[in-house]
Design a protein around this motif. Structure first.
Motif, PDB file in Angstrom:
ATOM      1  N   GLY A  10      66.504  77.088  73.191  1.00 18.25           N
ATOM      2  CA  GLY A  10      65.102  77.566  72.924  1.00 18.25           C
ATOM      3  C   GLY A  10      64.489  77.863  74.085  1.00 18.25           C
ATOM      4  O   GLY A  10      64.834  77.620  75.194  1.00 18.25           O
ATOM      5  N   MET A  11      63.146  78.186  74.080  1.00 18.65           N
ATOM      6  CA  MET A  11      62.286  78.585  75.101  1.00 18.65           C
ATOM      7  C   MET A  11      61.941  77.443  76.018  1.00 18.65           C
ATOM      8  O   MET A  11      61.412  77.584  77.176  1.00 18.65           O
ATOM      9  CB  MET A  11      61.000  79.367  74.672  1.00 18.65           C
ATOM     10  CG  MET A  11      61.223  80.677  74.119  1.00 18.65           C
ATOM     11  SD  MET A  11      61.965  81.853  75.215  1.00 18.65           S
ATOM     12  CE  MET A  11      60.780  82.219  76.479  1.00 18.65           C
ATOM     13  N   ARG A  12      61.720  76.493  75.231  1.00 23.55           N
ATOM     14  CA  ARG A  12      61.613  75.123  76.259  1.00 23.55           C
ATOM     15  C   ARG A  12      62.518  74.883  77.526  1.00 23.55           C
ATOM     16  O   ARG A  12      61.844  74.551  78.543  1.00 23.55           O
ATOM     17  CB  ARG A  12      61.529  73.733  75.203  1.00 23.55           C
ATOM     18  CG  ARG A  12      60.858  72.667  76.155  1.00 23.55           C
ATOM     19  CD  ARG A  12      60.953  71.272  75.306  1.00 23.55           C
ATOM     20  NE  ARG A  12      59.716  71.639  74.293  1.00 23.55           N
ATOM     21  CZ  ARG A  12      58.500  71.011  74.386  1.00 23.55           C
ATOM     22  NH1 ARG A  12      58.212  70.771  75.802  1.00 23.55           N
ATOM     23  NH2 ARG A  12      57.610  71.186  73.561  1.00 23.55           N
ATOM     24  N   THR A  13      63.670  75.178  77.274  1.00 21.77           N
ATOM     25  CA  THR A  13      64.805  75.164  78.324  1.00 21.77           C
ATOM     26  C   THR A  13      64.353  76.157  79.425  1.00 21.77           C
ATOM     27  O   THR A  13      64.740  75.836  80.627  1.00 21.77           O
ATOM     28  CB  THR A  13      66.215  75.239  77.745  1.00 21.77           C
ATOM     29  OG1 THR A  13      66.337  76.542  77.137  1.00 21.77           O
ATOM     30  CG2 THR A  13      66.589  74.053  76.804  1.00 21.77           C
ATOM     31  N   LEU A  14      64.148  77.326  78.933  1.00 21.62           N
ATOM     32  CA  LEU A  14      63.803  78.296  80.081  1.00 21.62           C
ATOM     33  C   LEU A  14      62.753  77.956  80.923  1.00 21.62           C
ATOM     34  O   LEU A  14      62.452  78.068  81.954  1.00 21.62           O
ATOM     35  CB  LEU A  14      63.495  79.947  79.237  1.00 21.62           C
ATOM     36  CG  LEU A  14      63.131  80.971  80.107  1.00 21.62           C
ATOM     37  CD1 LEU A  14      64.230  81.209  81.259  1.00 21.62           C
ATOM     38  CD2 LEU A  14      62.876  82.172  79.246  1.00 21.62           C
ATOM     39  N   GLU A  15      61.398  77.525  80.146  1.00 24.99           N
ATOM     40  CA  GLU A  15      60.329  77.171  80.787  1.00 24.99           C
ATOM     41  C   GLU A  15      60.497  76.161  81.805  1.00 24.99           C
ATOM     42  O   GLU A  15      59.961  76.000  83.053  1.00 24.99           O
ATOM     43  CB  GLU A  15      59.061  76.745  79.798  1.00 24.99           C
ATOM     44  CG  GLU A  15      58.805  77.826  78.684  1.00 24.99           C
ATOM     45  CD  GLU A  15      58.295  77.215  77.559  1.00 24.99           C
ATOM     46  OE1 GLU A  15      58.026  75.961  77.291  1.00 24.99           O
ATOM     47  OE2 GLU A  15      57.905  78.023  76.741  1.00 24.99           O
ATOM     48  N   LEU A  16      61.438  75.106  81.425  1.00 19.05           N
ATOM     49  CA  LEU A  16      61.538  73.799  82.460  1.00 19.05           C
ATOM     50  C   LEU A  16      62.373  74.272  83.518  1.00 19.05           C
ATOM     51  O   LEU A  16      62.239  73.899  84.695  1.00 19.05           O
ATOM     52  CB  LEU A  16      62.316  72.498  81.470  1.00 19.05           C
ATOM     53  CG  LEU A  16      61.351  71.975  80.742  1.00 19.05           C
ATOM     54  CD1 LEU A  16      61.987  70.880  80.164  1.00 19.05           C
ATOM     55  CD2 LEU A  16      60.026  71.420  81.503  1.00 19.05           C
ATOM     56  N   GLY A  17      63.420  75.273  83.110  1.00 16.89           N
ATOM     57  CA  GLY A  17      64.250  75.848  84.159  1.00 16.89           C
ATOM     58  C   GLY A  17      63.582  76.381  85.468  1.00 16.89           C
ATOM     59  O   GLY A  17      63.749  76.291  86.597  1.00 16.89           O
ATOM     60  N   GLY A  18      62.433  77.217  85.050  1.00 19.04           N
ATOM     61  CA  GLY A  18      61.466  77.725  85.903  1.00 19.04           C
ATOM     62  C   GLY A  18      60.843  76.920  86.926  1.00 19.04           C
ATOM     63  O   GLY A  18      60.186  77.436  87.928  1.00 19.04           O
ATOM     64  N   LEU A  19      60.885  75.743  86.518  1.00 21.92           N
ATOM     65  CA  LEU A  19      59.991  74.705  87.367  1.00 21.92           C
ATOM     66  C   LEU A  19      60.856  74.284  88.530  1.00 21.92           C
ATOM     67  O   LEU A  19      60.400  73.615  89.303  1.00 21.92           O
ATOM     68  CB  LEU A  19      59.583  73.439  86.459  1.00 21.92           C
ATOM     69  CG  LEU A  19      58.447  73.961  85.398  1.00 21.92           C
ATOM     70  CD1 LEU A  19      58.168  72.729  84.599  1.00 21.92           C
ATOM     71  CD2 LEU A  19      57.226  74.638  85.791  1.00 21.92           C
ATOM     72  N   THR A  20      62.289  74.317  88.441  1.00 23.13           N
ATOM     73  CA  THR A  20      62.911  74.004  89.684  1.00 23.13           C
ATOM     74  C   THR A  20      62.790  74.804  90.811  1.00 23.13           C
ATOM     75  O   THR A  20      63.633  75.692  91.235  1.00 23.13           O
ATOM     76  CB  THR A  20      64.553  73.842  89.215  1.00 23.13           C
ATOM     77  OG1 THR A  20      64.820  75.113  88.693  1.00 23.13           O
ATOM     78  CG2 THR A  20      64.593  72.828  88.031  1.00 23.13           C
TER      79      THR A  20
END
Length: 300
Positions: A113-123
């Motif tokens: 889902g989109m939550r995994t993409l959103e958190l991945g962008g924080l790295t």
């Protein structure tokens, strides 16, 4: 699809003929928890081995880890096979993960889902490394005709941030976000050698898993190898230690306060020119270091 081989206790534990389906399921799940299978990370596309976790966070992590680049969409049955969790447990957790946007419905099953993409962008650190190094990595791969990798160190494993093509790219199962044991890869050894020796030694004190007949499995042998790498300006070599027939040359990107990262070139072992590739890789990591750490680069 690889079929999960259940532990002996799960294969032989059955509910009495008069038990309800719910009771039978509880008995099977209880037996699986009491008799864990041999510990190990799930191979890409295959069933997981290891103890069946009890906590909800561990079970959610199992489900997320089941997805990979080759199978971005999975059915309920495939998730059951890959995680080793009971079907009703997977179904219940999937409903919650969809509601929380960790997963989403897709044609043919479920996807991340989109939550995994959103958190991945924080790295941010990893994104900064990839943005600075990827153009150099792809140019290097095109120039040499070999497979280039960029990775960071996460505990006792390397995590791949980028992969550039080459004639043997299809033969390497590596992927973005994928992991490999650090002790079996040139990337991992290059990053471990760049750490303080006491830190690297503390992380590897017991016998290590063997991937090929040439994998360094004894901690003493690994520590001697790390000492040799430090004497070679940080250049590490994998001579078919991670995969039979494939060799690799790697060097670390160095910068004070920077997360451990390294760049490598891989190819067929019989065609590798280690000295030449070591010089090429060192030149590129120096250039990458200047681009990535223009004001804080410190070479050893």
């Amino acid at each position: 699809m690889t079929v999960t081989v259940l532990p002996a206790a799960e294969r032989t534990t059955t509910a009495p003929h008069h038990a309800t389906p719910a009771a039978a399921h509880r008995a099977a799940e209880s037996a699986a928890t009491r008799h864990p299978v041999e510990s190990g990370r799930r191979a890409s596309g295959g069933p997981r081995s290891g103890p069946i976790p009890v906590s909800m966070i561990e079970r959610m992590t199992l489900i997320l880890d089941a997805f990979d680049a080759a199978t971005p969409t999975l059915t309920l049955l495939e998730l059951v096979e890959r995680t080793g969790l009971p079907r009703s447990t997977v179904h219940r957790i999937l409903d919650q993960m969809i509601r929380l946007r960790w997963l989403a419905h897709s044609a043919g099953g479920y996807r991340l889902g989109m939550r995994t993409l959103e958190l991945g962008g924080l790295t941010a650190d990893h994104n900064e490394i990839r943005d600075a190094v990827s153009p150099l990595l792809h140019e290097l791969s095109q120039r040499t005709g070999m497979v280039g990798h960029l990775a960071v160190l996460d505990g006792r494993e390397v995590v791949y941030l980028d992969k550039a093509g080459g004639r043997v790219a299809a033969a390497l199962p590596t992927r973005l976000g994928g992991r490999m044991p650090a002790h079996a890869t040139a990337l991992g050894k290059a990053m471990l050698a760049a750490l303080e020796p006491t830190i690297a030694e503390a992380a590897f004190r017991s016998r290590l898993p063997r991937l090929t007949p040439r994998t360094l499995c004894e901690p003493d042998a690994l520590h001697r190898e790390l000492g040799q790498i430090r004497l070679r300006q940080g250049v590490a070599i994998d001579r078919e230690e991670a995969m039979v027939g494939i060799a690799c040359v790697a060097a670390p990107l160095r910068g004070r306060g920077a997360p451990p990262a390294a760049l490598s070139l891989s190819g067929r072992a019989e065609a590798m020119s280690y000295d030449r590739l070591a010089r090429v890789v060192l030149e590129v990591v120096h250039e990458a270091g200047r681009a990535l750490f223009p004001h804080r680069t410190r070479w050893r």
